[in-house]
Scaffold this motif. Sequence first.
Motif, PDB file in Angstrom:
ATOM      1  N   GLY A  26      -3.328 109.140  90.747  1.00 49.38           N
ATOM      2  CA  GLY A  26      -4.624 109.310  91.399  1.00 49.38           C
ATOM      3  C   GLY A  26      -4.898 108.199  92.398  1.00 49.38           C
ATOM      4  O   GLY A  26      -5.312 108.459  93.541  1.00 49.38           O
ATOM      5  N   THR A  27      -4.661 106.972  91.983  1.00 52.78           N
ATOM      6  CA  THR A  27      -4.852 105.834  92.885  1.00 52.78           C
ATOM      7  C   THR A  27      -3.859 105.878  94.034  1.00 52.78           C
ATOM      8  O   THR A  27      -4.201 105.577  95.185  1.00 52.78           O
ATOM      9  N   ALA A  28      -2.622 106.280  93.742  1.00 56.09           N
ATOM     10  CA  ALA A  28      -1.613 106.377  94.798  1.00 56.09           C
ATOM     11  C   ALA A  28      -2.022 107.404  95.849  1.00 56.09           C
ATOM     12  O   ALA A  28      -1.867 107.182  97.050  1.00 56.09           O
ATOM     13  N   GLY A  29      -2.560 108.535  95.386  1.00 51.75           N
ATOM     14  CA  GLY A  29      -3.052 109.534  96.332  1.00 51.75           C
ATOM     15  C   GLY A  29      -4.211 109.004  97.156  1.00 51.75           C
ATOM     16  O   GLY A  29      -4.315 109.285  98.358  1.00 51.75           O
ATOM     17  N   ALA A  30      -5.079 108.211  96.521  1.00 55.75           N
ATOM     18  CA  ALA A  30      -6.208 107.621  97.233  1.00 55.75           C
ATOM     19  C   ALA A  30      -5.730 106.629  98.291  1.00 55.75           C
ATOM     20  O   ALA A  30      -6.341 106.504  99.360  1.00 55.75           O
ATOM     21  N   VAL A  31      -4.628 105.936  98.015  1.00 56.05           N
ATOM     22  CA  VAL A  31      -4.067 105.001  98.991  1.00 56.05           C
ATOM     23  C   VAL A  31      -3.690 105.737 100.270  1.00 56.05           C
ATOM     24  O   VAL A  31      -4.001 105.288 101.383  1.00 56.05           O
ATOM     25  N   MET A  32      -3.041 106.890 100.108  1.00 56.33           N
ATOM     26  CA  MET A  32      -2.648 107.670 101.287  1.00 56.33           C
ATOM     27  C   MET A  32      -3.872 108.226 102.010  1.00 56.33           C
ATOM     28  O   MET A  32      -3.916 108.264 103.242  1.00 56.33           O
ATOM     29  N   ALA A  33      -4.883 108.643 101.241  1.00 55.40           N
ATOM     30  CA  ALA A  33      -6.099 109.184 101.853  1.00 55.40           C
ATOM     31  C   ALA A  33      -6.853 108.101 102.622  1.00 55.40           C
ATOM     32  O   ALA A  33      -7.362 108.349 103.725  1.00 55.40           O
ATOM     33  N   VAL A  34      -6.937 106.893 102.053  1.00 57.48           N
ATOM     34  CA  VAL A  34      -7.631 105.788 102.713  1.00 57.48           C
ATOM     35  C   VAL A  34      -6.901 105.396 103.993  1.00 57.48           C
ATOM     36  O   VAL A  34      -7.524 105.070 105.010  1.00 57.48           O
ATOM     37  N   PHE A  35      -5.570 105.434 103.964  1.00 57.10           N
ATOM     38  CA  PHE A  35      -4.777 105.126 105.153  1.00 57.10           C
ATOM     39  C   PHE A  35      -5.170 106.044 106.306  1.00 57.10           C
ATOM     40  O   PHE A  35      -5.401 105.598 107.433  1.00 57.10           O
ATOM     41  N   ALA A  36      -5.282 107.359 106.004  1.00 59.03           N
ATOM     42  CA  ALA A  36      -5.655 108.320 107.043  1.00 59.03           C
ATOM     43  C   ALA A  36      -7.120 108.182 107.432  1.00 59.03           C
ATOM     44  O   ALA A  36      -7.470 108.284 108.610  1.00 59.03           O
ATOM     45  N   ALA A  37      -7.988 107.938 106.441  1.00 60.23           N
ATOM     46  CA  ALA A  37      -9.419 107.827 106.718  1.00 60.23           C
ATOM     47  C   ALA A  37      -9.727 106.623 107.599  1.00 60.23           C
ATOM     48  O   ALA A  37     -10.604 106.683 108.474  1.00 60.23           O
ATOM     49  N   ALA A  38      -9.025 105.519 107.382  1.00 65.04           N
ATOM     50  CA  ALA A  38      -9.242 104.326 108.210  1.00 65.04           C
ATOM     51  C   ALA A  38      -8.894 104.614 109.659  1.00 65.04           C
ATOM     52  O   ALA A  38      -9.596 104.187 110.584  1.00 65.04           O
ATOM     53  N   ALA A  39      -7.814 105.371 109.874  1.00 61.46           N
ATOM     54  CA  ALA A  39      -7.433 105.741 111.237  1.00 61.46           C
ATOM     55  C   ALA A  39      -8.507 106.596 111.886  1.00 61.46           C
ATOM     56  O   ALA A  39      -8.885 106.387 113.045  1.00 61.46           O
ATOM     57  N   LEU A  40      -9.029 107.552 111.144  1.00 58.86           N
ATOM     58  CA  LEU A  40     -10.079 108.423 111.687  1.00 58.86           C
ATOM     59  C   LEU A  40     -11.354 107.642 111.977  1.00 58.86           C
ATOM     60  O   LEU A  40     -12.111 107.983 112.891  1.00 58.86           O
ATOM     61  N   ALA A  41     -11.597 106.579 111.218  1.00 60.25           N
ATOM     62  CA  ALA A  41     -12.825 105.799 111.395  1.00 60.25           C
ATOM     63  C   ALA A  41     -12.790 104.929 112.646  1.00 60.25           C
ATOM     64  O   ALA A  41     -13.814 104.740 113.313  1.00 60.25           O
ATOM     65  N   VAL A  42     -11.623 104.387 112.991  1.00 55.80           N
ATOM     66  CA  VAL A  42     -11.561 103.425 114.097  1.00 55.80           C
ATOM     67  C   VAL A  42     -11.259 104.066 115.450  1.00 55.80           C
ATOM     68  O   VAL A  42     -11.646 103.535 116.490  1.00 55.80           O
ATOM     69  N   LEU A  43     -10.567 105.205 115.444  1.00 54.44           N
ATOM     70  CA  LEU A  43     -10.139 105.785 116.719  1.00 54.44           C
ATOM     71  C   LEU A  43     -11.284 106.207 117.641  1.00 54.44           C
ATOM     72  O   LEU A  43     -11.150 106.090 118.866  1.00 54.44           O
ATOM     73  N   PRO A  44     -12.432 106.713 117.127  1.00 54.29           N
ATOM     74  CA  PRO A  44     -13.508 107.071 118.058  1.00 54.29           C
ATOM     75  C   PRO A  44     -14.029 105.908 118.885  1.00 54.29           C
ATOM     76  O   PRO A  44     -14.617 106.108 119.959  1.00 54.29           O
ATOM     77  N   PHE A  45     -13.827 104.673 118.421  1.00 56.20           N
ATOM     78  CA  PHE A  45     -14.327 103.495 119.138  1.00 56.20           C
ATOM     79  C   PHE A  45     -13.230 102.763 119.909  1.00 56.20           C
ATOM     80  O   PHE A  45     -13.514 101.915 120.746  1.00 56.20           O
ATOM     81  N   THR A  46     -11.976 103.093 119.607  1.00 57.41           N
ATOM     82  CA  THR A  46     -10.862 102.363 120.199  1.00 57.41           C
ATOM     83  C   THR A  46     -10.775 102.561 121.704  1.00 57.41           C
ATOM     84  O   THR A  46     -10.541 101.607 122.459  1.00 57.41           O
ATOM     85  N   GLY A  47     -10.973 103.799 122.161  1.00 59.63           N
ATOM     86  CA  GLY A  47     -10.851 104.081 123.580  1.00 59.63           C
ATOM     87  C   GLY A  47     -11.834 103.292 124.422  1.00 59.63           C
ATOM     88  O   GLY A  47     -11.485 102.785 125.499  1.00 59.63           O
ATOM     89  N   ARG A  48     -13.078 103.180 123.950  1.00 59.66           N
ATOM     90  CA  ARG A  48     -14.085 102.435 124.709  1.00 59.66           C
ATOM     91  C   ARG A  48     -13.678 100.967 124.851  1.00 59.66           C
ATOM     92  O   ARG A  48     -13.839 100.365 125.918  1.00 59.66           O
ATOM     93  N   VAL A  49     -13.133 100.380 123.766  1.00 55.43           N
ATOM     94  CA  VAL A  49     -12.713  98.979 123.828  1.00 55.43           C
ATOM     95  C   VAL A  49     -11.547  98.821 124.795  1.00 55.43           C
ATOM     96  O   VAL A  49     -11.495  97.864 125.580  1.00 55.43           O
ATOM     97  N   ILE A  50     -10.594  99.759 124.767  1.00 58.28           N
ATOM     98  CA  ILE A  50      -9.454  99.689 125.691  1.00 58.28           C
ATOM     99  C   ILE A  50      -9.927  99.755 127.131  1.00 58.28           C
ATOM    100  O   ILE A  50      -9.470  98.988 127.990  1.00 58.28           O
ATOM    101  N   ASP A  51     -10.868 100.659 127.422  1.00 63.45           N
ATOM    102  CA  ASP A  51     -11.333 100.820 128.791  1.00 63.45           C
ATOM    103  C   ASP A  51     -12.180  99.642 129.257  1.00 63.45           C
ATOM    104  O   ASP A  51     -12.239  99.351 130.448  1.00 63.45           O
ATOM    105  N   ARG A  52     -12.828  98.940 128.341  1.00 64.44           N
ATOM    106  CA  ARG A  52     -13.659  97.792 128.723  1.00 64.44           C
ATOM    107  C   ARG A  52     -12.867  96.495 128.760  1.00 64.44           C
ATOM    108  O   ARG A  52     -13.097  95.643 129.617  1.00 64.44           O
ATOM    109  N   ARG A  53     -11.946  96.327 127.811  1.00 65.38           N
ATOM    110  CA  ARG A  53     -11.237  95.052 127.681  1.00 65.38           C
ATOM    111  C   ARG A  53      -9.757  95.140 128.030  1.00 65.38           C
ATOM    112  O   ARG A  53      -9.084  94.109 128.111  1.00 65.38           O
ATOM    113  N   GLY A  54      -9.224  96.336 128.203  1.00 67.08           N
ATOM    114  CA  GLY A  54      -7.799  96.508 128.447  1.00 67.08           C
ATOM    115  C   GLY A  54      -7.060  96.775 127.144  1.00 67.08           C
ATOM    116  O   GLY A  54      -7.558  96.503 126.050  1.00 67.08           O
TER     117      GLY A  54
END
Length: 432
Positions: A26-54
Amino acid sequence: MAAFGNGFTAPFLFVYASRVRDLGEGTAGAVMAVFAAAALAVLPFTGRVIDRRGPMPVAYLGSLLGAVGALGFAAAENALGVLASSALMGAGVAVLQPALATMIVACSGAATRSRAFATQFFLNNLGLGLGGLFGGLMVDEHRPGTFTLLFVIEAAMFVVLAVVLATVRLPLTGPAHDSRTPSRQAGPAAQAGSDWRALFQDRSMVLLCVLGFVLFFACYGQFESGLSAYAIEVTRISPATLGMALAANTAVIVLAQYVVLRLVERRRRSRVVALVGVIWAVAWVAAGASGLVHGAQAVATALLIGTYALFGLGETMLSPTVAPLVADLAPARLMGQYNSAFALVKQLALAVGPAVGGLLAATGAYGLYIVLLVGCSLGVSVLALWLGRRLTPVQDRPYRSVVVAGRSETADDLAHGQGAPVKEHALAASGN
C-alpha cells in the motif's frame, strides 16, 4: 544524465518501499502515486517561471530537487520519509522536462530542431536502458545497502547534470531571452492569467494537447500496467520474457532512430503522426492475437515482442515531430508555458493510463481493453489529420520551408532560426 539517473532507480522504487523498507504494498503504491501527483502539482507553474526567468534556473532547481529526493530515499526508514522523497524527486524530474525542452529550442533553428529533439529522445532512452541495466545488476533486496548506494549514485548524477548545465551558454536571441521582456510589463498574476488564456485560445495547440493525451495514454500509459498484465495473464509469458519485450522496444529506438529520422523529417508532421496511429493499432491487434494463439506459445511470444517493437518504431517517428511542433506553435514569450502545458498533458495521460489499464486488467476485461486501445490508436490518426488542416506549411513541413528559404537567406540566419520561415511561424503562432 537525468534519464540515466531516473532509469537507475525508478524500476526499483516499488520493491524498495514494499520489501526492503518493509512498508507494505500500500505504501509502495502511494510512493508511485505521490511521484506522479508532485509532477502534476508543479507543472502548471513551471512554464511561467521559465518564461520570466529563463529555463536555466528551473533546470538547476530540478537537479537540486532530484538530488535531495534521491538522498532522501537512501536515508528514509519510514513511510513519511519515502513519501516526502518521492514528492521531491517527482517534482524535480517534472520541471526538468520543459526546462530542457526550452533550452533545446533556444539552441536550435528551423533546420535543426527535429534532429535535436530526436537526439534528445535517443539519449533519453539510451540513458533509461543503461540505467535500468546497471541498476538491476547492482541491487539485491536482501541487502539494503545496495539500494542506498543506488540512490546515492542517482543523486550524484543530478549533481553532474547541474555541472554540465553550468557549461551551457544559451543564445541571447533565443526564446528564453525574448520571453523575459513581457513579464516586466504586467504583474505576475495578470501575466499568468494572460499566458494560460493565450494558450487556450490557440486552437491548434489545444488540439495538439488532446492528440498528445491520446498518444501517451495509448502507449506509455500502458507499459507498466495493462499491457504488462495482459502479457503475463493472457499471453502467459514469463516476467523474464516480458523483460525481453521491453528490451526489444528500447533496441528498436536506439538502432532505428536516425534511420527513421531521415525518412520522416522531410514529410508532413501531421501525416507522420497519423501513420504512428496506424502502426500502434497494428501493434495492439498483434497483442490481442497473442492471447488467442493457444498451443503455440512461440508464436504468441513473437507477437507480443513484435507489439513492443512496433511501439518503439512509432516512438522514433514521434520524437522529431511532436516536440518540435509544440515549439513551432508557441510564441517566443510563451515557449516555457507551451512546453510545460504539453508536459502536464503527458503526466495526466501517464496517471490515467495505468489506472484505466489496471482497472480493466483487474476485472479481466481484456477483450474490451484491446478494443479500447485499438480505437485510441486509430483516434490518433484522425486527430493528426485534423490538426494538419490547421497548421501552416512552415509548421507542418518545416524542412521544405527551410530549404526554399535557404535560397535567399544566409546559412547563419537559418542556423539560428532567423529568416523567413521563423518570421512566418511567429505571425501564425500569434494569430496575426
